[in-house]
Motif scaffolding. Structure first.
Motif, PDB file in Angstrom:
ATOM      1  N   MET A  22       0.226 -42.298 -24.350  1.00 35.10           N
ATOM      2  CA  MET A  22      -0.357 -41.513 -24.788  1.00 35.10           C
ATOM      3  C   MET A  22      -1.643 -41.021 -24.316  1.00 35.10           C
ATOM      4  O   MET A  22      -2.406 -41.790 -23.998  1.00 35.10           O
ATOM      5  N   LEU A  23      -1.779 -39.736 -23.787  1.00 37.03           N
ATOM      6  CA  LEU A  23      -2.569 -39.422 -22.896  1.00 37.03           C
ATOM      7  C   LEU A  23      -4.192 -39.379 -23.639  1.00 37.03           C
ATOM      8  O   LEU A  23      -4.200 -39.164 -24.922  1.00 37.03           O
ATOM      9  N   GLN A  24      -5.070 -39.936 -23.059  1.00 32.11           N
ATOM     10  CA  GLN A  24      -6.584 -39.789 -23.639  1.00 32.11           C
ATOM     11  C   GLN A  24      -7.027 -38.151 -23.675  1.00 32.11           C
ATOM     12  O   GLN A  24      -6.921 -37.723 -22.630  1.00 32.11           O
ATOM     13  N   PRO A  25      -7.395 -38.021 -24.640  1.00 25.91           N
ATOM     14  CA  PRO A  25      -8.014 -36.817 -24.776  1.00 25.91           C
ATOM     15  C   PRO A  25      -9.409 -36.670 -24.125  1.00 25.91           C
ATOM     16  O   PRO A  25      -9.728 -37.755 -23.619  1.00 25.91           O
ATOM     17  N   ILE A  26      -9.966 -35.561 -23.953  1.00 26.28           N
ATOM     18  CA  ILE A  26     -11.036 -35.091 -22.948  1.00 26.28           C
ATOM     19  C   ILE A  26     -12.275 -35.377 -23.789  1.00 26.28           C
ATOM     20  O   ILE A  26     -13.055 -34.595 -24.266  1.00 26.28           O
ATOM     21  N   THR A  27     -12.535 -36.477 -24.416  1.00 27.04           N
ATOM     22  CA  THR A  27     -13.617 -36.871 -25.405  1.00 27.04           C
ATOM     23  C   THR A  27     -14.693 -37.254 -24.345  1.00 27.04           C
ATOM     24  O   THR A  27     -14.725 -37.699 -23.303  1.00 27.04           O
TER      25      THR A  27
ATOM     26  N   ALA B 138       3.271 -32.565 -28.702  1.00 20.41           N
ATOM     27  CA  ALA B 138       3.172 -33.772 -29.415  1.00 20.41           C
ATOM     28  C   ALA B 138       1.781 -34.443 -29.589  1.00 20.41           C
ATOM     29  O   ALA B 138       1.304 -35.163 -30.548  1.00 20.41           O
ATOM     30  N   LEU B 139       0.857 -34.463 -28.752  1.00 18.51           N
ATOM     31  CA  LEU B 139      -0.497 -34.633 -28.658  1.00 18.51           C
ATOM     32  C   LEU B 139      -1.213 -34.112 -29.623  1.00 18.51           C
ATOM     33  O   LEU B 139      -2.148 -34.838 -30.313  1.00 18.51           O
ATOM     34  N   VAL B 140      -1.148 -32.776 -29.981  1.00 22.60           N
ATOM     35  CA  VAL B 140      -1.744 -32.085 -30.934  1.00 22.60           C
ATOM     36  C   VAL B 140      -1.251 -32.695 -32.511  1.00 22.60           C
ATOM     37  O   VAL B 140      -2.107 -33.007 -33.460  1.00 22.60           O
TER      38      VAL B 140
ATOM     39  N   LYS C 191       8.290 -39.995 -29.521  1.00 22.02           N
ATOM     40  CA  LYS C 191       7.898 -41.591 -29.990  1.00 22.02           C
ATOM     41  C   LYS C 191       6.435 -41.480 -30.491  1.00 22.02           C
ATOM     42  O   LYS C 191       5.975 -42.147 -31.478  1.00 22.02           O
ATOM     43  N   LEU C 192       5.431 -40.832 -29.525  1.00 19.04           N
ATOM     44  CA  LEU C 192       4.204 -40.614 -29.882  1.00 19.04           C
ATOM     45  C   LEU C 192       3.987 -40.341 -31.269  1.00 19.04           C
ATOM     46  O   LEU C 192       2.959 -40.980 -32.111  1.00 19.04           O
ATOM     47  N   VAL C 193       4.366 -39.211 -31.795  1.00 16.05           N
ATOM     48  CA  VAL C 193       4.223 -39.029 -32.979  1.00 16.05           C
ATOM     49  C   VAL C 193       4.747 -39.537 -33.816  1.00 16.05           C
ATOM     50  O   VAL C 193       4.151 -39.895 -35.340  1.00 16.05           O
TER      51      VAL C 193
END
Length: 721
Positions: free
Chosen positions: A270-275, A478-480, A509-511
């Motif tokens: 799971m990619l880290q969002p740009i927080t 998938a990230l969204v 799988k992430l979702v």
């Protein structure tokens, strides 16, 4: 006691591959040789791929990790002493072995044998074998350029019990480093024993790290008329190539136990969002973000540019020098003063200095931002973000830089996702702002990672806002979809179940894991047989993710949270205790461990946990509030009231402590004090109906019947509506 679940996504760096898996690799023999998992070693590749092998040999991948010896160690071990941040080192050599004697800040002294080197330039680190299969990376590091010993984060004095200490989890090779520095890494972490039996096929990042196990390819190449399937991952198309590079060049969480060659990124990570805890508010790099999270923000990515368009994937060197590299795609005018307004041949005329600003990590490792953005000093003026202009002209103001941009390029700035990112991080958003951000979330012209980040940054409550989320659940990314799913956790279990079931069969799988997170703790016995099977499968993937990260202190905390929500209190306690053992400064775990102890009837342990938390954070009101609740349960009312008063003193906006204090005064018939405290709480949460009702009771019992009735009527109207 109340339960507050903390969800942390573990950030570690692991190795991956790229294509869809053709078949399951098995251990077979060719002649007298057995190849585990089909990995044959680099020497087998050289005979047919000599050019690529020679380019790779001596690269950062080739030298990613090595056995320590005279030819691999670059640091000075010639009886050298160094004292850094309160720690004293003595580097020496005996026969063929290298040693470091360390006197820690607490006065303890030990000698360690150097077993492995890590990296080659601009810095080299060193590793020591420890008990339980652990390998630990020394904090002290050799600066290959300056030829000196240094600490990567100078000025920090790290105690031996701290998770950041080199003997603890933050510098544990098995957890933090291994799968990106070795090939076919199997971490083999044993949860019950908190131990490792980590293995690899090649110590470094070898040919098969990217191309996959080569056994079947060798068999294919050995026949006279080979078939079209050559059993090698090539990475020719963009996403195929990024699935090779991204796992090691991304800040992300791990979803699976071990790398499966050929799986897509979001089926394993799971990619880290740009927080803003890792990036600047506009998306520029801040913490160590490993390139991929920046690259997928860029126009380059959205125009199908690949890593090997700029980098030689075997030597890892740039394909061309200077602006010539950029001119592969960009028209010549961009390499003139007409565009960059700087004298030819100067630093200001270099494309990368304006569009790929950078930062030093690990002390001396300069890395560039791969979001390829246009400088925006106007955003620096408004939001205090960095910009390329002031990075060079540090004697000038951001306003000066913004005015220069207007002079050169006009007053209008190109539409860019960073404007929405910055707005989503702002407080007190109005309805127009929320509408704009809602439109941004579902506008596919903007980067998916930016849209997912805006979802994470916002709170969704109104019907209009929930409709935005429902649309985002159908997003191509998938990230969204995952970030939209997680926002439904505050809904009723019935609504969550309906949404979760729809997405537990998602192709990614992430979702599916996100859908499982929506219904943690649900008793699936109440579902029909078909739905039980779906929930069970996705829950299995969630548990696999949690156990894949159990060697992290935060991973153990996540497991504790999972079992606490599932009402398996004793298992939750077990994992919380290990989390604290791994990192005694992991503050969020104390709250839920104390809660779990209290539920389990272990009152003394609950009190001890809260007292320890207070010792660690005497300025934090939260542990005082929780200790007050526990003391009320123990009938220690005087101590409970003192704790509530301390919680309020430390945090005057602690409405829950004010409410509980007002409730105590009301029960004790001290109605004046009850009224005073609940009014303070209502100033903080004016729409809290529980607070309003307590004030009405206080008014009623004081004989202020008209005031009490007004509140009751107001509450009745709200209930009817």
């Amino acid at each position: 006691m109340e339960i507050k679940i903390y969800t942390f996504f573990l950030i570690l760096i692991i190795l991956s591959s790229c294509n869809k898996k053709q078949e399951q690799y098995k251990q077979v023999s060719i002649g007298d040789i057995k190849y585990v998992d089909g990995y044959v070693g680099d020497d087998k590749c050289k005979s047919c791929h000599e050019k690529e092998y020679d380019l790779w040999k001596g690269s950062h991948h080739d030298l990613a990790m090595q056995v320590a010896n005279d030819s691999t160690i670059l640091g000075d071990f010639n009886d050298i002493s160094a004292s850094i941040d309160g720690v004293t080192y003595f580097f020496s050599k005996k026969d063929k072995d290298f040693y470091v004697d360390i006197k820690e800040i607490d006065g303890s002294e030990n000698r360690y044998k150097i077993d492995y080197t890590f990296g080659v330039t601009p810095l080299q680190q060193y590793m020591v074998d420890f008990d339980r299969g652990r390998k630990q990376v020394l904090r002290v590091t050799w600066d290959v350029i300056e030829k000196k010993w240094y600490h990567q984060y100078p000025g920090d004095k790290i105690a031996a019990h701290d998770w950041l200490h080199w003997t603890k989890g933050a510098q544990n090779w098995n957890t933090m480093c291994a799968e990106c520095h070795s090939t076919n890494l199997k971490k083999n972490y044993f949860v019950e024993k908190d131990s490792f039996h980590t293995t690899y096929s090649s110590i470094n990042v070898s040919c098969e790290s990217c191309h996959g196990p080569a056994e079947k390819h060798m068999n294919w190449a050995s026949v006279d008329n080979p078939s079209g399937n050559h059993y090698m991952i090539e990475g020719k198309m963009q996403m195929e190539q990024l699935n090779l590079c991204a796992p090691c060049h991304a800040r992300r969480a791990k979803l699976t136990q071990n790398l499966e060659p050929g799986e897509s990124f979001e089926d394993q990570y799971m990619l880290q969002p740009i927080t803003s805890n890792f990036y600047h508010g506009d998306g520029q790099i801040d913490e160590e973000d490993y390139v991929y999270g920046s690259f997928v923000q860029s126009k380059m990515y959205h125009n199908k540019i690949k890593c090997n368009d700029c980098h030689n994937v075997h030597s890892l060197k740039l394909k061309l020098d200077g602006n010539t590299l950029c001119m592969q795609c960009h028209v010549p005018k961009y390499n003139t003063a007409e565009h960059h307004f700087h004298e030819k041949g100067t630093e200001g005329a270099s494309c990368i200095n304006c569009h790929m600003t950078g930062k030093d990590y690990m002390g001396n490792d300069f890395r560039r931002d791969h979001s390829f953005r246009i400088p925006r000093p106007d955003q620096s003026v408004a939001y205090n973000t960095p910009n390329a202009c002031n990075g060079c002209h540090d004697d000038k103001s951001e306003v000066w830089a913004a005015d220069a941009i207007i002079k050169w390029y006009g007053p209008e700035r190109l539409d860019h996702f960073s404007d929405a990112l910055l707005k989503s991080n702002s407080d007190n958003l109005n309805l127009n702002d929320l509408e704009e951000l809602g439109n941004f979330i579902n506008d596919l012209k903007y980067p998916a990672i930016a849209r997912a980040t805006v979802i994470e940054n916002l709170y969704f409550s109104s019907n209009e806002e929930l409709m935005v989320l429902l649309e985002a659940l159908e997003d191509p990314s998938a990230l969204v979809r995952y970030n939209a799913l997680i926002k439904f956790r505050s809904m009723s279990i019935q609504d969550r179940m309906s949404i979760a079931l729809k997405h537990m069969n998602d192709t990614t799988k992430l979702v599916r894991i996100g859908a499982a997170q929506l219904v943690v703790g649900l008793d699936i016995a109440s579902l029909n047989e078909s739905d039980r099977s779906i929930v069970s499968n996705s829950r299995g993937e969630l548990e696999a993710m949690l156990y894949s990260n159990a060697d992290f202190s935060t991973g153990r905390m996540q497991l504790g949270d999972y079992y606490l929500q599932s009402n398996d209190i004793k298992t939750a306690i077990k994992h919380y205790e290990v989390a604290i053992k791994k990192d005694s400064l992991l503050i969020p775990v104390y709250s839920n461990l104390a809660t779990a102890y209290s539920i389990d009837g272990q009152t003394e342990n609950a009190l001890h946990t809260l007292n320890t938390w207070i010792q660690l954070q005497p300025e934090n009101g939260r542990p005082y509030y929780l200790r007050a609740l526990l003391n009320f349960e123990l009938k220690e009312n005087e101590q409970a009231v003192d704790d509530l008063k301390m919680a309020i003193k430390l945090n005057p906006n602690d409405s829950r402590s004010l409410y509980n204090l007002a409730t105590f005064y009301y029960q004790e018939k001290d109605l004046i004090s009850a009224e005073k405290q609940i009014k303070r709480a209502l100033k903080i949460e004016p729409n809290n109906n529980d607070f309003k009702y307590l004030l009405a009771l206080s008014y009623r019992d004081q004989g202020k019947l008209e005031a009490a009735q007004l509140i009751i009527d107001e509450l009745s109207k709200e209930t009817q509506n």
